[in-house]
Design an enzyme around this catalytic site. Structure first.
Site, short mmCIF file in Angstrom:
data_model
loop_
_atom_site.label_atom_id
_atom_site.label_comp_id
_atom_site.label_asym_id
_atom_site.label_seq_id
_atom_site.Cartn_x
_atom_site.Cartn_y
_atom_site.Cartn_z
N ARG A 260 39.33 60.30 36.74
CA ARG A 260 38.21 59.66 36.02
C ARG A 260 38.28 58.14 36.13
O ARG A 260 37.25 57.46 36.06
CB ARG A 260 38.22 60.12 34.55
CG ARG A 260 36.97 59.72 33.80
CD ARG A 260 36.80 60.48 32.49
NE ARG A 260 35.62 60.01 31.79
CZ ARG A 260 35.15 60.53 30.66
NH1 ARG A 260 35.75 61.57 30.12
NH2 ARG A 260 34.07 60.04 30.08
N LYS B 71 33.18 60.15 25.93
CA LYS B 71 33.91 58.97 25.43
C LYS B 71 33.08 58.31 24.35
O LYS B 71 31.89 58.05 24.55
CB LYS B 71 34.14 57.96 26.55
CG LYS B 71 35.33 58.22 27.41
CD LYS B 71 35.61 56.95 28.21
CE LYS B 71 36.51 57.19 29.38
NZ LYS B 71 36.62 56.00 30.23
N HIS C 198 26.32 44.20 31.76
CA HIS C 198 27.49 44.90 32.30
C HIS C 198 27.28 45.33 33.77
O HIS C 198 28.14 45.09 34.62
CB HIS C 198 27.80 46.10 31.41
CG HIS C 198 28.91 46.95 31.90
ND1 HIS C 198 30.22 46.52 31.92
CD2 HIS C 198 28.91 48.20 32.42
CE1 HIS C 198 30.97 47.48 32.42
NE2 HIS C 198 30.21 48.50 32.72
N ASN D 297 35.77 53.57 37.66
CA ASN D 297 35.81 52.16 37.25
C ASN D 297 35.83 51.20 38.44
O ASN D 297 36.25 50.05 38.29
CB ASN D 297 37.03 51.89 36.36
CG ASN D 297 36.90 52.58 35.02
OD1 ASN D 297 35.80 52.68 34.48
ND2 ASN D 297 38.00 53.09 34.50
N GLU E 89 25.45 50.57 38.39
CA GLU E 89 26.43 51.65 38.16
C GLU E 89 26.13 52.86 39.06
O GLU E 89 27.04 53.58 39.47
CB GLU E 89 26.42 52.09 36.70
CG GLU E 89 26.86 51.01 35.72
CD GLU E 89 28.37 51.00 35.47
OE1 GLU E 89 29.12 51.66 36.20
OE2 GLU E 89 28.79 50.30 34.53
N HIS F 136 35.14 47.42 38.02
CA HIS F 136 35.17 47.11 36.59
C HIS F 136 36.26 46.11 36.21
O HIS F 136 36.08 45.35 35.26
CB HIS F 136 35.29 48.38 35.76
CG HIS F 136 33.97 49.09 35.58
ND1 HIS F 136 33.26 49.58 36.64
CD2 HIS F 136 33.23 49.35 34.47
CE1 HIS F 136 32.14 50.14 36.19
NE2 HIS F 136 32.11 50.00 34.87
N ARG G 250 35.65 65.13 9.59
CA ARG G 250 36.54 65.54 10.70
C ARG G 250 35.79 66.19 11.86
O ARG G 250 36.35 66.96 12.62
CB ARG G 250 37.65 66.46 10.21
CG ARG G 250 38.51 65.81 9.15
CD ARG G 250 39.81 66.54 8.94
NE ARG G 250 40.59 65.80 7.96
CZ ARG G 250 40.45 65.92 6.65
NH1 ARG G 250 39.56 66.77 6.16
NH2 ARG G 250 41.18 65.23 5.83
N GLU H 47 40.88 61.10 31.33
CA GLU H 47 41.17 59.97 32.21
C GLU H 47 42.65 59.79 32.52
O GLU H 47 43.27 58.77 32.24
CB GLU H 47 40.59 58.66 31.64
CG GLU H 47 40.55 57.56 32.68
CD GLU H 47 39.60 56.41 32.34
OE1 GLU H 47 38.50 56.66 31.84
OE2 GLU H 47 39.99 55.27 32.60
N HIS I 243 34.87 43.15 34.41
CA HIS I 243 35.23 42.76 33.04
C HIS I 243 35.71 41.31 33.00
O HIS I 243 35.44 40.58 32.04
CB HIS I 243 36.33 43.68 32.49
CG HIS I 243 35.82 45.05 32.14
ND1 HIS I 243 36.61 46.18 32.15
CD2 HIS I 243 34.59 45.48 31.79
CE1 HIS I 243 35.88 47.23 31.80
NE2 HIS I 243 34.65 46.83 31.59
N LYS J 222 29.42 62.72 37.66
CA LYS J 222 30.21 62.43 36.45
C LYS J 222 30.73 63.74 35.85
O LYS J 222 31.88 63.82 35.43
CB LYS J 222 29.35 61.67 35.44
CG LYS J 222 30.08 61.30 34.17
CD LYS J 222 30.32 59.83 34.00
CE LYS J 222 31.23 59.54 32.82
NZ LYS J 222 30.66 58.67 31.81
#
Ligand SMILES: NC(=O)c1ccc[n+]([C@@H]2O[C@H](COP(=O)([O-])OP(=O)(O)OC[C@H]3O[C@@H](n4cnc5c(N)ncnc54)[C@H](O)[C@@H]3O)[C@@H](O)[C@H]2O)c1
Ligand SMILES: [Zn+2]
Length: 427
Positions: free
Chosen positions: A304, A206, A328, A308, A248, A311, A184, A300, A315, A290
């Site tokens: 946040r 993340k 990417h 993207n 990026e 993106h 945990r 997010e 994607h 960031k």
């Protein structure tokens, strides 16, 4: 599928708003963003750490520290060349006497010994286990994650242990997820070694693995104790991976930091040549941005999401061409150009911003156009499955206002999206 695609695109033309800015007034819109907002108590400082006695003399061991301000879960990001030669930086964040380094078959031969030394030097009471995973995005899955748990259970690690991620974003995401779930939640340290991981994925907590039906669908928010970025590890990173990370870096500047964008315009050659001071500055500035965003919107809920930019288009490119064809950051570069093009068609930015976006990405030798084979229909179908669809409406990060301003919105004229897709796709 086509019906789904056209229905969301039709919906986008209506005036409904997901998170949007009906007027470009800065004061009224929390999602119209500018650089260097003083909203957080983030601070950068210089620290000097003593070189370990066993190391060859090092003239100046000076690293930058960026703090991620999250109350009792705050943590430092150490940035600088040669930081893996400074055991104290890592050791002060270790909890317990048992460590598990999670790395992969490419990075282990390069840095595992060094990291083990840094964790154990003058610290004989700790023991270091390691698990070496296969390398690649395709291994960012449950089976591979289980190897980490197997190792941790087999080694009888208890709650007072520390997991250490050593590698690019794939390793960081998997090790973070394992650390958040094992017993945990156990202590966790990030040592990112790709530019992508150093300027983006290691910061902000993340974690994720992929599901056969989608990327990053299974994950947690779990903050590390510290992030240690030894910029010298970039010396072994392949050129294409470095350039992909630069994609990026450009994106980040565009959404919130005009001076950083201008700095990149002047220093792209130095970045591509891996000049240490240029790389360190770019990583520091990226981490500061960031960290500011994460401090304001850890989970997010809005702000946040602006990280993207490019993106949704990116994607679609990755999916359309099959993951692995384009890296990417390469897909994000072309996606960013498409977002800039659409923003310009909407009348939200001056033409010069679109041009500067294309110029800087071309200078970085990143792709700014789609390769053959991507049709408008295919693009729309893939975008219809995007995670950022809310109530049937596709929200996009788009540029708005002067350089460094952007919005995350579903309130745009669908004609502009159609025109952009037609301009970039085959037909
Ligand atoms: N958690 C987040 O907030 C976040 C943000 C962005 C991206 N990501 C994730 O990060 C991943 C992409 O990260 P990435 O671009 O680092 O990919 P990656 O981890 O696959 O690394 C790219 C390649 O470089 C190799 N490598 C890494 N460091 C090296 C070094 N110093 N020397 C030589 N080779 C080295 C890796 O082994 C790999 O082959 C994706 O899975 C993405 O989903 C997560
Ligand atoms: Zn990205």
């Amino acid at each position: 599928m086509a019906a789904t695609a056209s229905s969301f695109l039709a919906a986008a033309s209506a005036s409904c708003v997901a998170i949007s800015t009906p007027s470009p007034s800065r004061s009224s819109c929390p999602h119209l963003l500018r650089a260097n907002s003083p909203a957080t108590s983030l601070r950068s400082r210089l620290v000097s750490a003593a070189a370990p006695a066993m190391q060859p003399p090092v003239e100046s061991r000076v690293s930058t520290v960026v703090d991620v301000d999250l109350g009792d879960r705050s943590y430092p990001i150490y940035i600088g060349p040669g930081l893996l030669d400074e055991p104290d930086l890592l050791q002060r964040h270790v909890i317990g006497k048992r460590l598990l380094v999670v790395t992969n078959t490419t990075v282990a031969p390069l840095y595992l010994e060094k990291v083990t030394w840094a964790l154990t030097h003058d610290n004989p009471n700790v023991s270091v286990e390691s698990v070496i995973l296969p390398d690649g995005e395709k291994y960012k899955v449950m089976d591979t994650l289980m190897k980490v748990f197997h190792k941790a259970v087999e080694a009888r690690l208890d709650r007072r242990c520390t997991f250490v991620a050593l590698g690019g974003g794939v390793i960081g995401d998997m090790c973070g997820l394992a650390a958040s779930a094992f017993l945990r939640g156990v202590n966790f340290i990030q040592i990112p070694t790709s530019l992508m991981a150093q300027m983006d994925s290691s910061v902000g907590g993340k974690t994720a693995i992929n599901h056969p039906l989608g990327k990053n669908l299974i994950g947690t928010f779990y903050q590390p104790q510290c992030v240690l970025i030894d910029t010298e590890t970039l010396n072994t990173l392949p050129d294409r991976e470095l350039v992909s990370g630069i994609g990026e870096v450009v994106k980040l500047a565009l959404v919130r930091d005009a001076p950083f964008f201008e700095w990149q315009e002047k220093n792209m050659t130095a970045l591509l040549a891996r000049e240490p001071s240029a790389l360190t500055y770019a990583i520091k500035r990226s981490c500061e941005n960031k960290a500011e965003v994460v401090a304001q919107d850890e989970k997010e809920n809005g702000l946040r999401a602006t990280l993207n930019l490019g993106h949704t288009f990116g994607h679609a490119i990755e999916t359309g061409f099959g993951h692995g064809e384009w890296l990417h950051g390469e897909a994000v570069a072309t996606g960013t150009v498409m977002a800039a093009d659409m923003s310009y068609r909407l009348g939200w930015i001056h033409e010069s911003i679109k041009k500067r976006t294309i110029d800087i990405l071309e200078q970085a030798k990143l792709p700014v156009a789609l390769p053959k084979g991507m049709t408008v229909e295919k693009f729309k179908n893939i975008m219809a499955l995007d995670k950022k669809i809310a109530d049937g409406l596709l929200r996009l990060v788009l540029l708005k206002g002067p350089l460094g301003g952007c919005v995350f919105t579903g309130d745009y004229d669908r004609k502009a999206l159609d025109e952009t897709l037609r301009a970039f796709c085959d037909n």
